[in-house]
Design a protein around this motif. Structure first.
Motif, PDB file in Angstrom:
ATOM      1  N   MET A 167      -2.034  -8.465  15.638  1.00  0.00           N
ATOM      2  CA  MET A 167      -2.126  -7.048  15.956  1.00  0.00           C
ATOM      3  C   MET A 167      -0.778  -6.478  16.399  1.00  0.00           C
ATOM      4  O   MET A 167      -0.452  -5.322  16.093  1.00  0.00           O
ATOM      5  N   LEU A 168       0.027  -7.266  17.102  1.00  0.00           N
ATOM      6  CA  LEU A 168       1.362  -6.792  17.454  1.00  0.00           C
ATOM      7  C   LEU A 168       2.218  -6.615  16.204  1.00  0.00           C
ATOM      8  O   LEU A 168       2.976  -5.648  16.082  1.00  0.00           O
TER       9      LEU A 168
ATOM     10  N   GLY B  14      -7.614 -16.348  19.991  1.00  0.00           N
ATOM     11  CA  GLY B  14      -7.302 -15.069  20.625  1.00  0.00           C
ATOM     12  C   GLY B  14      -5.817 -14.748  20.558  1.00  0.00           C
ATOM     13  O   GLY B  14      -5.422 -13.607  20.313  1.00  0.00           O
ATOM     14  N   GLY B  15      -4.966 -15.757  20.770  1.00  0.00           N
ATOM     15  CA  GLY B  15      -3.529 -15.538  20.691  1.00  0.00           C
ATOM     16  C   GLY B  15      -3.078 -15.197  19.287  1.00  0.00           C
ATOM     17  O   GLY B  15      -2.168 -14.373  19.095  1.00  0.00           O
ATOM     18  N   MET B  16      -3.691 -15.814  18.284  1.00  0.00           N
ATOM     19  CA  MET B  16      -3.340 -15.485  16.902  1.00  0.00           C
ATOM     20  C   MET B  16      -3.717 -14.050  16.570  1.00  0.00           C
ATOM     21  O   MET B  16      -2.974 -13.341  15.872  1.00  0.00           O
TER      22      MET B  16
ATOM     23  N   VAL C 210       1.165 -20.060  21.917  1.00  0.00           N
ATOM     24  CA  VAL C 210      -0.265 -20.301  22.139  1.00  0.00           C
ATOM     25  C   VAL C 210      -0.637 -21.707  21.708  1.00  0.00           C
ATOM     26  O   VAL C 210      -1.422 -22.394  22.381  1.00  0.00           O
ATOM     27  N   PHE C 211      -0.094 -22.167  20.595  1.00  0.00           N
ATOM     28  CA  PHE C 211      -0.383 -23.527  20.137  1.00  0.00           C
ATOM     29  C   PHE C 211       0.105 -24.560  21.140  1.00  0.00           C
ATOM     30  O   PHE C 211      -0.560 -25.582  21.361  1.00  0.00           O
ATOM     31  N   LEU C 212       1.267 -24.312  21.754  1.00  0.00           N
ATOM     32  CA  LEU C 212       1.804 -25.259  22.727  1.00  0.00           C
ATOM     33  C   LEU C 212       1.008 -25.281  24.025  1.00  0.00           C
ATOM     34  O   LEU C 212       1.127 -26.234  24.802  1.00  0.00           O
TER      35      LEU C 212
ATOM     36  N   PRO D  78       8.823 -12.794  12.818  1.00  0.00           N
ATOM     37  CA  PRO D  78       9.289 -13.442  14.058  1.00  0.00           C
ATOM     38  C   PRO D  78       8.345 -13.282  15.234  1.00  0.00           C
ATOM     39  O   PRO D  78       8.048 -14.246  15.939  1.00  0.00           O
ATOM     40  N   ILE D  79       7.849 -12.059  15.479  1.00  0.00           N
ATOM     41  CA  ILE D  79       6.999 -11.849  16.649  1.00  0.00           C
ATOM     42  C   ILE D  79       5.667 -12.574  16.494  1.00  0.00           C
ATOM     43  O   ILE D  79       5.143 -13.165  17.445  1.00  0.00           O
ATOM     44  N   MET D  80       5.119 -12.598  15.286  1.00  0.00           N
ATOM     45  CA  MET D  80       3.860 -13.300  15.071  1.00  0.00           C
ATOM     46  C   MET D  80       4.054 -14.803  15.231  1.00  0.00           C
ATOM     47  O   MET D  80       3.223 -15.492  15.844  1.00  0.00           O
TER      48      MET D  80
END
Length: 327
Positions: free
Chosen positions: A240-241, A233-235, A200-202, A191-193
């Motif tokens: 990492m989260l 970068g967002g991916m 980020v895609f939006l 879910p968090i990923m």
């Protein structure tokens, strides 16, 4: 006014320029923000100091007098648990990353608006499910469901030259293997990923997408040339989260996996490595004296690993920011 008359020059501002008066709301907001940042640093520093101080008796003390070590060196005791933590978390990340990116792309660029909204709500609700529920599901249903598949997997590819290092038998009769734990962890971090990748895609500039489509690119080519480079970068941040949560997960791994302090890459056998968090949860109620310090010292290792993962993620995000078009 005649044409020969000169317009007076604008006077220079006085040396002591007048500063804007700060409102009480601005002062309160800036003060609370500064205080919150300071509190975070204090809590982090206090946690690190506590872990270091409590770990010294286990690391520098006599291993013969330690009820957990029993004469064994501390690092010989802790390294197998570190391996189990990293191995299960990396497996979960490898499984969840392509699925999360695919779901996020479907929600943001392929699905109709109503379906995308429903899928977004479902993904967000998965993040609210407690980890103990995932642990019960993995231990009571998912492991038994996967066991026949594991047996087939071992019979088909378990004898291949390279894959036999991962899928060799004998297969666990219960299905509670490191691969099962990694699959449960991948569901937990999904879910968090997905949420981070979707947002980020939006945020990809519409001009970039429209320019790619205007040049004759298909939707997938537009995503590959415009969306994915912008969102790289967002991916990485989302991955990492998710990795950070997988590293520190306790209950799901404890309930699914009957691990031991070993280093083994086999994914389907009954002998599986244990993670640091699960080992602490299992042994802390019975620990005493320097045994408690030993478990806290393994927690210090987990703290350092998690901190290093977040630091590397931040470095990667900052390094890719200049290429993403975000600035």
């Amino acid at each position: 006014m005649s044409t020969t008359e000169k317009v007076p020059a604008r006077q220079a501002p006085p040396e002591g320029s007048i500063k804007a008066k700060k409102r009480p709301g601005d002062l309160a907001f800036s003060g609370s923000s500064l205080g919150a940042g300071i509190i975070i640093l204090i809590v982090l520093a206090a946690t690190a100091v506590f872990l270091v101080v409590q770990s010294i008796p286990a690391i520098a003390g006599d291993p013969d007098a330690n009820p957990i070590l029993g004469g064994e060196n501390f690092w010989s005791y802790a390294l197998p648990f570190l391996f189990g933590t990293l191995w299960s978390a990396l497996l979960a990340l490898a499984i969840a990353s392509p699925i999360a990116i695919g779901i996020a792309l479907f929600i943001s660029h392929y699905a109709p608006r109503r379906i995308a909204a429903v899928l977004g709500y479902i993904i967000d609700l998965l993040a609210a499910v407690p980890s103990v529920v995932f642990g019960l599901w993995g231990a009571l249903f998912f492991s038994g469901f996967l066991q026949p598949f594991f047996a087939t997997l071992t019979e088909t590819i378990g004898t291949w030259p390279v894959l036999n290092l991962l899928f060799s038998g004998p297969v666990s009769a219960t299905g509670r293997t490191i691969l099962t734990a990694a699959l449960v962890l991948s569901v937990m971090i999904l879910p968090i990923m997905t949420a981070i990748c979707r947002e980020v895609f939006l945020q990809t500039p519409k001009l970039h997408e429209e320019a790619a489509l205007a040049l004759g690119a298909t939707r997938w080519e537009m995503i590959r040339m415009a969306v994915l480079p912008f969102a790289r970068g967002g991916m990485v941040s989302g991955a990492m989260l998710g990795l950070g949560r997988a590293l520190g997960e306790t209950m799901a791994v404890t309930m699914v996996l009957s691990g031991s302090p070993i280093v083994a890459f086999q994914l389907l056998q009954s002998g599986n490595p244990q993670s640091i968090a699960a080992n602490i949860a299992l042994h802390f109620p019975e620990a005493f004296d320097t045994g408690v310090n030993t478990l806290i010292a393994t927690g210090l290792i987990l703290f350092i690993v998690t901190f290093a993962v977040n630091a590397v993620a931040r470095w990667i995000v900052n390094r890719r920011a200049e290429f993403s078009g975000a600035n």
